[in-house]
Design a protein around this motif. Structure first.
Motif, PDB file in Angstrom:
ATOM      1  N   GLU A   7      -4.300  17.065  -5.755  1.00  0.00           N
ATOM      2  CA  GLU A   7      -3.034  16.584  -5.209  1.00  0.00           C
ATOM      3  C   GLU A   7      -3.176  15.534  -4.205  1.00  0.00           C
ATOM      4  N   SER A   8      -2.083  14.626  -4.077  1.00  0.00           N
ATOM      5  CA  SER A   8      -2.402  13.836  -3.076  1.00  0.00           C
ATOM      6  C   SER A   8      -1.959  14.201  -1.611  1.00  0.00           C
ATOM      7  N   THR A   9      -3.035  13.706  -1.018  1.00  0.00           N
ATOM      8  CA  THR A   9      -3.140  14.113   0.678  1.00  0.00           C
ATOM      9  C   THR A   9      -2.279  13.259   1.472  1.00  0.00           C
ATOM     10  N   GLU A  10      -1.946  12.093   0.827  1.00  0.00           N
ATOM     11  CA  GLU A  10      -1.181  11.100   1.681  1.00  0.00           C
ATOM     12  C   GLU A  10       0.162  11.419   2.104  1.00  0.00           C
ATOM     13  N   THR A  11       0.545  12.057   3.138  1.00  0.00           N
ATOM     14  CA  THR A  11       1.785  12.421   3.605  1.00  0.00           C
ATOM     15  C   THR A  11       2.007  11.704   4.710  1.00  0.00           C
ATOM     16  N   ALA A  12       1.415  10.653   5.160  1.00  0.00           N
ATOM     17  CA  ALA A  12       1.509  10.004   6.601  1.00  0.00           C
ATOM     18  C   ALA A  12       2.295   8.758   6.238  1.00  0.00           C
ATOM     19  N   ASP A  13       2.419   8.411   4.957  1.00  0.00           N
ATOM     20  CA  ASP A  13       3.084   7.113   4.658  1.00  0.00           C
ATOM     21  C   ASP A  13       4.671   7.306   4.524  1.00  0.00           C
ATOM     22  N   GLY A  14       4.984   8.424   4.704  1.00  0.00           N
ATOM     23  CA  GLY A  14       6.430   8.492   4.598  1.00  0.00           C
ATOM     24  C   GLY A  14       7.465   8.375   3.442  1.00  0.00           C
ATOM     25  N   ILE A  15       6.617   8.474   2.236  1.00  0.00           N
ATOM     26  CA  ILE A  15       7.354   8.188   0.998  1.00  0.00           C
ATOM     27  C   ILE A  15       8.028   9.683   0.427  1.00  0.00           C
ATOM     28  N   PRO A  16       9.434   9.755   0.274  1.00  0.00           N
ATOM     29  CA  PRO A  16       9.911  10.933   0.271  1.00  0.00           C
ATOM     30  C   PRO A  16       9.769  11.056  -1.423  1.00  0.00           C
ATOM     31  N   PHE A  17       9.299  10.416  -2.119  1.00  0.00           N
ATOM     32  CA  PHE A  17       9.066  10.440  -3.644  1.00  0.00           C
ATOM     33  C   PHE A  17       8.035   9.846  -4.106  1.00  0.00           C
ATOM     34  N   ARG A  18       7.709  10.283  -5.486  1.00  0.00           N
ATOM     35  CA  ARG A  18       6.620   9.338  -6.345  1.00  0.00           C
ATOM     36  C   ARG A  18       7.252   8.665  -7.472  1.00  0.00           C
ATOM     37  N   LEU A  19       6.387   7.994  -7.788  1.00  0.00           N
ATOM     38  CA  LEU A  19       6.902   7.342  -9.157  1.00  0.00           C
ATOM     39  C   LEU A  19       6.888   8.299 -10.326  1.00  0.00           C
ATOM     40  N   ARG A  20       6.031   9.374 -10.473  1.00  0.00           N
ATOM     41  CA  ARG A  20       6.204  10.406 -11.378  1.00  0.00           C
ATOM     42  C   ARG A  20       7.362  11.412 -11.070  1.00  0.00           C
ATOM     43  N   ASP A  21       8.083  11.079 -10.089  1.00  0.00           N
ATOM     44  CA  ASP A  21       9.395  11.873  -9.586  1.00  0.00           C
ATOM     45  C   ASP A  21      10.565  11.156 -10.495  1.00  0.00           C
ATOM     46  N   MET A  22      10.617   9.796 -10.899  1.00  0.00           N
ATOM     47  CA  MET A  22      11.753   9.188 -11.128  1.00  0.00           C
ATOM     48  C   MET A  22      12.129   9.653 -12.598  1.00  0.00           C
ATOM     49  N   GLU A  23      13.381  10.007 -12.708  1.00  0.00           N
ATOM     50  CA  GLU A  23      14.066  10.523 -14.017  1.00  0.00           C
ATOM     51  C   GLU A  23      15.066   9.257 -14.367  1.00  0.00           C
ATOM     52  N   ARG A  42      12.005   0.544 -16.393  1.00  0.00           N
ATOM     53  CA  ARG A  42      13.100   1.035 -15.878  1.00  0.00           C
ATOM     54  C   ARG A  42      12.828   2.005 -14.530  1.00  0.00           C
ATOM     55  N   LYS A  43      11.853   2.985 -14.780  1.00  0.00           N
ATOM     56  CA  LYS A  43      11.484   3.977 -13.715  1.00  0.00           C
ATOM     57  C   LYS A  43      10.801   3.373 -12.749  1.00  0.00           C
ATOM     58  N   GLN A  44       9.915   2.320 -12.976  1.00  0.00           N
ATOM     59  CA  GLN A  44       9.421   1.530 -11.784  1.00  0.00           C
ATOM     60  C   GLN A  44      10.274   0.597 -11.039  1.00  0.00           C
ATOM     61  N   TRP A  45      11.289   0.121 -11.415  1.00  0.00           N
ATOM     62  CA  TRP A  45      12.331  -0.584 -11.006  1.00  0.00           C
ATOM     63  C   TRP A  45      12.996   0.318 -10.189  1.00  0.00           C
ATOM     64  N   LYS A  46      13.448   1.482 -10.618  1.00  0.00           N
ATOM     65  CA  LYS A  46      14.178   2.489  -9.909  1.00  0.00           C
ATOM     66  C   LYS A  46      13.314   2.871  -8.625  1.00  0.00           C
ATOM     67  N   PHE A  47      12.268   3.180  -8.546  1.00  0.00           N
ATOM     68  CA  PHE A  47      11.226   3.648  -7.854  1.00  0.00           C
ATOM     69  C   PHE A  47      11.106   2.603  -6.619  1.00  0.00           C
ATOM     70  N   LEU A 213       1.821  -1.879 -11.577  1.00  0.00           N
ATOM     71  CA  LEU A 213       2.248  -3.118 -11.345  1.00  0.00           C
ATOM     72  C   LEU A 213       3.272  -3.453 -12.439  1.00  0.00           C
ATOM     73  N   GLY A 214       3.613  -2.662 -13.308  1.00  0.00           N
ATOM     74  CA  GLY A 214       4.419  -3.197 -14.524  1.00  0.00           C
ATOM     75  C   GLY A 214       5.901  -3.654 -13.979  1.00  0.00           C
ATOM     76  N   GLY A 215       6.519  -2.796 -13.194  1.00  0.00           N
ATOM     77  CA  GLY A 215       7.671  -3.131 -12.580  1.00  0.00           C
ATOM     78  C   GLY A 215       7.892  -4.236 -11.849  1.00  0.00           C
ATOM     79  N   TRP A 216       6.681  -4.385 -11.077  1.00  0.00           N
ATOM     80  CA  TRP A 216       6.501  -5.485 -10.166  1.00  0.00           C
ATOM     81  C   TRP A 216       6.370  -6.721 -10.892  1.00  0.00           C
ATOM     82  N   GLY A 217       5.524  -6.677 -11.939  1.00  0.00           N
ATOM     83  CA  GLY A 217       5.119  -7.836 -12.746  1.00  0.00           C
ATOM     84  C   GLY A 217       6.440  -8.283 -13.340  1.00  0.00           C
ATOM     85  N   SER A 218       7.326  -7.352 -13.937  1.00  0.00           N
ATOM     86  CA  SER A 218       8.485  -7.752 -14.557  1.00  0.00           C
ATOM     87  C   SER A 218       9.490  -8.436 -13.663  1.00  0.00           C
TER      88      SER A 218
END
Length: 374
Positions: A7-23, A42-47, A213-218
């Motif tokens: 499980e991710s231990t990076e909580t200090a970055d302030g991200i309230p969600f992850r890419l895997r949470d996108m629906e 589309r998920k990556q763009w939404k994220f 980087l698929g969404g970023w590349g697109s």
């Protein structure tokens, strides 16, 4: 970074969600599996968009405002709409514009300076690449000038003999764009290998997907297309003097307004992903830099035990390899890359750190701070 459970231990970055949470409410993949890739993008763009809305502050929106204002002030003026004086060129043409148009041009120049200053300050990791993007934009404008030099209605009545200089500039533009994408992609790969190392390959694959980087590349591809469309439509409108059909001018303005926020998104996202201490570079450039320095380049880190904040001695090479001191008594002065053999005692340099202050045993990579990335 990840703990032993994966499980991710990076909580200090302030991200309230992850890419895997996108629906997605509507999935094209339900129509046919061939569209699953589109859903993934589309998920990556939404994220990226939701993360930008969560992270962007006053400075980011000021950048956006100055950039759009700078573009609009330079794109629409009475001289541009009227077609200007075709017999007045060079400095005579510049000095011959109306007073209001000249003032508008100065405001546009100042706004661009402020925009670039904000980008330079807010995105230290992407400074060189942000300038590269502006050069690419201007390169497309000059390429279209050459395309329209002997054919004001280009690409209608296209002639290959009139496209030599414009094509050459476009090839340079494409190369710089590819180099930009390659640098970010290689740096992302190195980031995952260094900061998300785990004995479970599935967890590393999951973390690699989180850094996709698929969404970023697109988005980079969309920016490239919109930039070329804006450059072409603007030059085409000016080349067709006294043109009462304002469609190309409208296309120029609308596409240019899209280009500015895309620039900010494209330079912001890699820095948000990789942190402000990262050096964006291709793997080939990084290897060459290490070889020229005879492998002595390293990154100093403020490594600390995550449990008690005790200082941890280590260094990280620019190739991502971590060097640690030998734990054997009497051999502490020796240091080497994790997994290699110590020349002093013939023992392997450990991958885990035993904290003397709190008796915690953790991977060395988990002691490296990376609070501004995920």
């Amino acid at each position: 970074m990840t703990d032993p459970s994966g499980e991710s231990t990076e909580t200090a970055d302030g991200i309230p969600f992850r890419l895997r949470d996108m629906e997605l409410n509507v999935k094209f993949g339900d129509i046919h599996p061939i569209f699953n890739r589109i859903d993934d993008l589309r998920k990556q763009w939404k994220f990226m968009i939701l993360l930008a809305l969560n992270d962007w502050g006053r400075a980011n929106y000021l950048m956006l405002g100055f950039g759009i204002c700078a573009f609009l002030l330079g794109a629409v003026s009475t001289d541009i709409v009227s077609g200007g004086d075709s017999l007045s060129t060079g400095m005579d043409g510049l000095l011959g514009v109306g007073s209001f148009s000249f003032f508008q041009m100065l405001l546009s120049f100042v706004s661009w300076v402020v925009f670039l200053y904000f980008v330079w300050v807010e995105f230290p990791v992407m400074r060189v690449h942000s300038i590269t993007m502006m050069l690419i934009w201007n390169g497309m404008v000059f390429a279209n000038v050459f395309f329209h030099e002997n054919n004001p209605i280009w690409p209608t009545d296209i002639s290959l003999s009139d496209m030599m200089y414009g094509t050459l500039i476009m090839l340079v533009v494409i190369f710089f764009t590819y180099f930009f994408w390659k640098a970010v992609s290689d740096t992302r790969d190195l980031h995952v290998q260094v900061h998300h190392v785990h004995e479970d390959v599935r967890i590393m694959e999951r973390d690699m997907h989180e850094h996709s980087l698929g969404g970023w590349g697109s988005m980079l591809l969309v920016w490239f297309s919109a930039t070329f469309l804006s450059a072409w439509s603007g030059v085409n409108f000016v080349a067709s003097r006294n043109n009462e059909a304002y469609l190309t001018l409208i296309i120029h303005v609308l596409s240019g307004i899209i280009v500015v926020p895309l620039i900010l998104m494209i330079v912001w996202y890699p820095q948000r992903m990789l942190g402000t201490t990262t050096k964006i570079s291709t793997s080939a450039a990084l290897t060459a830099e290490i070889e020229m320095s005879q492998g002595q380049l390293s990154i100093t880190t403020d490594a600390k035990c995550p449990e008690c904040n005790a200082s941890v001695t280590l260094s990280m090479g620019l190739n991502g390899q971590v060097s640690v001191p030998c734990p054997e008594a009497g051999c502490e002065a020796e240091s080497g890359i994790i997994g290699s053999i110590c020349a002093g005692c013939n023992k392997e340099f450990p991958s885990r750190f035993n904290c003397q202050s709190c008796s915690t045993n953790i991977p060395y990579v988990d002691t490296i701070p990376d609070s501004e990335a995920w």
